[in-house]
Write an enzyme that holds these catalytic residues in place. Structure first.
Site, PDB file in Angstrom:
ATOM      1  N   GLU A 247      -9.228  -4.318   8.614  1.00 50.83           N
ATOM      2  CA  GLU A 247      -8.721  -2.896   9.065  1.00 50.83           C
ATOM      3  C   GLU A 247      -8.768  -2.899  10.629  1.00 50.83           C
ATOM      4  O   GLU A 247      -7.643  -2.700  11.387  1.00 50.83           O
ATOM      5  CB  GLU A 247      -9.549  -1.664   8.593  1.00 50.83           C
ATOM      6  CG  GLU A 247      -9.646  -1.422   7.337  1.00 50.83           C
ATOM      7  CD  GLU A 247      -8.373  -0.814   6.583  1.00 50.83           C
ATOM      8  OE1 GLU A 247      -7.244  -0.662   7.431  1.00 50.83           O
ATOM      9  OE2 GLU A 247      -8.256  -0.609   5.532  1.00 50.83           O
ATOM     10  N   ARG A 251      -5.246  -3.056  12.570  1.00 49.37           N
ATOM     11  CA  ARG A 251      -4.730  -1.984  13.370  1.00 49.37           C
ATOM     12  C   ARG A 251      -5.077  -2.306  14.835  1.00 49.37           C
ATOM     13  O   ARG A 251      -4.208  -1.927  15.772  1.00 49.37           O
ATOM     14  CB  ARG A 251      -5.736  -0.924  12.938  1.00 49.37           C
ATOM     15  CG  ARG A 251      -5.436  -0.267  11.620  1.00 49.37           C
ATOM     16  CD  ARG A 251      -6.342   0.920  11.113  1.00 49.37           C
ATOM     17  NE  ARG A 251      -6.345   0.944   9.690  1.00 49.37           N
ATOM     18  CZ  ARG A 251      -6.306   1.984   8.895  1.00 49.37           C
ATOM     19  NH1 ARG A 251      -5.815   3.009   9.607  1.00 49.37           N
ATOM     20  NH2 ARG A 251      -6.201   2.006   7.593  1.00 49.37           N
ATOM     21  N   ASP A 379      -2.332  -6.879  -2.430  1.00 50.79           N
ATOM     22  CA  ASP A 379      -0.898  -6.759  -1.963  1.00 50.79           C
ATOM     23  C   ASP A 379      -0.440  -7.789  -0.591  1.00 50.79           C
ATOM     24  O   ASP A 379       0.391  -8.725  -0.642  1.00 50.79           O
ATOM     25  CB  ASP A 379      -0.627  -5.382  -1.462  1.00 50.79           C
ATOM     26  CG  ASP A 379      -1.769  -4.722  -0.453  1.00 50.79           C
ATOM     27  OD1 ASP A 379      -2.731  -5.551  -0.205  1.00 50.79           O
ATOM     28  OD2 ASP A 379      -1.652  -3.558  -0.381  1.00 50.79           O
ATOM     29  N   GLU A 520       4.457   2.174   3.193  1.00 43.45           N
ATOM     30  CA  GLU A 520       5.190   1.034   2.618  1.00 43.45           C
ATOM     31  C   GLU A 520       6.771   1.271   1.992  1.00 43.45           C
ATOM     32  O   GLU A 520       7.333   0.164   2.226  1.00 43.45           O
ATOM     33  CB  GLU A 520       4.140   0.507   1.316  1.00 43.45           C
ATOM     34  CG  GLU A 520       3.016  -0.093   1.586  1.00 43.45           C
ATOM     35  CD  GLU A 520       1.946   1.016   2.185  1.00 43.45           C
ATOM     36  OE1 GLU A 520       2.093   2.412   1.671  1.00 43.45           O
ATOM     37  OE2 GLU A 520       0.864   0.830   2.878  1.00 43.45           O
TER      38      GLU A 520
END
Ligand SMILES: *[C@@H]1O[C@H](CO)[C@@H](O)[C@H](O)[C@H]1NC(C)=O
Ligand SMILES: *[C@@H]1O[C@H](CO)[C@@H](O)[C@H](O)[C@H]1NC(C)=O
Length: 618
Positions: A247, A251, A379, A520
């Site tokens: 993360e 980010r 994903d 998405e």
């Protein structure tokens, strides 16, 4: 280093007392002492002396650039390192030979005409390669902290703000959301827009860092300046606090690197380098597969609290950022550590190219029988295979091969259709027997965009056909809800049990009915619009944007909601994730760019958090 590799006691010690330092220093006595030394002691002296000599020579010659060691650099033709770097300048910025001087001195003003070579017949005034109109105060930190990049800094990009009503509406939404954050949550990770409070996750001002490049693209220069000042003065990484490697990489590291490349402001690269350093301990595992959690202050790392495994998508979705950090600083170790993970996973056995969603950082092995999905925890494994291949100028074949295998495995095992309207969706495989579960996370709706990107870069047209069908299905997950907002997870009816005309293609469980303002599908619409120019994709995005306006907007921003199935009872959750700023609104803004020129997808790739990073030639 791994904790089990203790240093043994068999080190060599030099006893200083062997030298009589009190004796009178005459050349004679020195010579006598020298002759009294054992051969071993003399050898040690020679080695030390030689090392000092080599180091001195190394530093004096100014070759502090570890980047010269980049094996790949040597592949570039050229007679000297300087020539190699010059070539890379050319390759990366797309400028002509006669402009080398300018490119090297960082003067981008004369590079405008490189856009003449862009074939798309679009207005060029949207993206001009020159100094930014907005000039942030140049950071004065010592550049020696950072080696010369092995490849030059890509072009600074100028943006001119919204050009049409839809873009203006998106900027207005951003401002509304941002103003709430500034007022009630400034410096904290997330705003809670209903209670006018904030939520702290990592304590890294996530919303600010995630918003930097969005504001820059939208032309919100005043807000950008304030955010930059916060980064300069208040973004500190020496916090004794565990953060999630993935993360924070996508980010914060991704956000800082993207705005560094877009603005040319070195402050952001310095911050990114400090952060990258502090995350490196996560890779100190016996397999090289990183731990999920790392403490930036103590620089220690460990597995997540809930178990021994890392998520497959997490350990495979940090490579774009770590590679870019290496390319930008000239320090190969970031790229080396992250690339090793991809290479390791390349060598693991897979299920027709598909990967289980958990991997053990110590053994380096997948958790057998873990779910296979292109949704949560799976994903971006597939996404980053393609994007890493693109980032490195299509030079690393195994990345493309693994991507193609993953997609063909998806087609073979996961592509299913609903009974009634034959909507194509991506199912999951669960358990030992790999039972098909007819369920698709909203997260999976990134896939059409990635497929389209691959086709654009020369992969099979079949992928584009798949992308179009999946885009239509994802659109239905929005359109079938009375709020026109998709739930977190949708289930599909695959069995034509009855002839009933009322049989639905999709259904939603009440525990999955929330919408977190996720990006998405908007992301995919942007790619589809960019590569086809079909305005239907813009119109779909506009409908969804209006649904966000109608059902998630509150007095001080936009909020996640708990229920998309009932417009009268949306159950607002009082939370704004930072990806709303970084991705959802950015991709909407890009989707409504009629020129399709704001970001050139032949020169940039977006990381998993919507932050654009430059494509390199190697
Ligand atoms: C544009 O996309 C929509 C949705 O996929 C499709 O129905 C339509 O035929 C496309 N239009 C063109 C001109 O290709
Ligand atoms: C949102 O509200 C506008 C104005 O009330 C309305 O025209 C539109 O249909 C609504 N859209 C959705 C998706 O609810």
């Amino acid at each position: 280093m791994h904790s089990s590799s203790n240093i043994g006691p068999d080190y060599i010690s030099l006893n200083i007392n062997d030298f009589d330092i009190n004796s009178r220093i005459t050349s004679k006595s020195l010579w006598r002492q020298w002759n009294q030394l054992s051969r071993f002691q003399r050898n040690i002296f020679y080695i030390l002396f030689g090392t000092v000599l080599i180091l001195t020579f190394y530093f004096l010659s100014g070759s502090t650039n570890s980047n010269i060691d980049y094996e790949k650099l040597n592949l570039v033709k050229g007679t000297s390192n300087a020539a190699k770097l010059e070539e890379l300048v050319l390759v990366d910025t797309g400028v002509h030979a006669e402009q080398v001087g300018n490119a090297e001195t960082g003067d981008h003003d004369d590079n405008v005409d490189h856009l003449d070579h862009v074939e798309k017949e679009k207005a060029v005034d949207a993206q001009v390669i020159e100094e930014p109109e907005f000039q942030p105060e140049i950071n004065q930190l010592d550049d020696d902290q950072i080696g010369e990049p092995p490849q030059p800094k890509p072009n600074v990009v100028k943006f001119s703000g919204p050009q049409n009503d839809r873009q203006k509406a998106v900027v207005k939404a951003f401002k509304h959301s941002w103003d709430g954050y500034v007022k009630y949550a400034w410096g904290h990770d997330n705003i809670k827009p209903i209670s006018r409070g904030y939520h702290e996750w990592f304590g890294l001002g996530l919303t600010i860092v995630d918003s930097l490049d969005t504001m820059y693209m939208m032309g919100l220069n005043e807000d950008f300046t304030k955010a930059r000042a916060w980064v300069s003065e208040n973004l500190k990484f020496d916090l004794n606090r565990d953060v999630n490697l993935f993360e924070v990489t996508i980010r914060v590291l991704g956000g800082l690197l993207a705005i560094y490349h877009l603005s040319g402001d070195k402050l952001f690269l310095h911050k990114a380098t400090d952060l990258g350093d502090r995350m490196m301990p996560a890779f100190s595992t016996s397999s090289g597969v990183p731990y999920s959690d790392v403490n930036l202050g103590t620089k220690s790392a460990h597995s997540p609290k809930w178990g021994p495994d890392s998520s497959t998508s997490e350990v495979t979705s940090i490579q774009l950022e770590f590679r870019d950090l290496s390319r930008s600083t000239g320090q190969p170790r970031f790229e080396a550590a992250a690339a090793k993970v991809s290479e390791h996973i390349h060598n693991l056995e897979k299920y027709d190219g598909l990967v289980p969603i958990f991997i053990n950082a110590n053994t380096g092995l997948f958790r057998k029988h873990a779910t296979i999905t292109l949704g949560a925890r799976g994903d971006s494994y597939y996404e980053y295979l393609l994007k890493q291949w693109l980032q490195t100028g299509k030079t690393i074949d195994y990345l493309k091969e693994d991507y193609l295998l993953g997609i063909s495995g998806t087609q073979k095992h996961l592509c299913k259709r609903t009974a009634k309207n034959k909507y194509l969706f991506i199912a999951e495989l669960v358990g030992v027997s790999k039972d098909m579960k007819p369920k698709m996370d909203h997260l999976t709706c990134y896939l059409p965009g990635t497929l389209a990107l691959g086709t654009h870069h020369g992969l099979t047209e079949e992928h584009m056909a798949l992308a179009k069908e999946l885009t239509a299905t994802c659109y239905q997950t929005y359109a079938t809800q009375p709020t026109f907002l998709a739930p977190e997870i949708t289930y599909f009816n695959v069995q034509g049990l009855n002839e009933d005309d009322n049989q639905l293609d999709m259904y939603v469980k009440s525990t999955d009915a929330h919408n977190l303002l996720r990006p998405e599908f908007i992301e995919s619409l942007y790619y589809m619009w960019y590569f086809t120019g079909n305005k239907t994709y813009q119109d779909w995005g506009w409908q969804i944007f209006q649904a966000f306006e109608n059902f998630t907007k509150v007095e001080n921003g936009y909020t996640s909601i708990g229920n998309v199935r009932n417009p009268q009872n949306t159950r607002p959750r009082d939370m704004t994730e930072s990806f709303w700023y970084a991705e959802t609104l950015k991709y909407l803004y890009l989707l409504f760019d009629d020129t399709r020129q704001l970001i050139d997808l032949d020169r940039w790739i977006f990381n998993s958090e919507g932050h654009p990073l430059p494509i390199y030639e190697i």
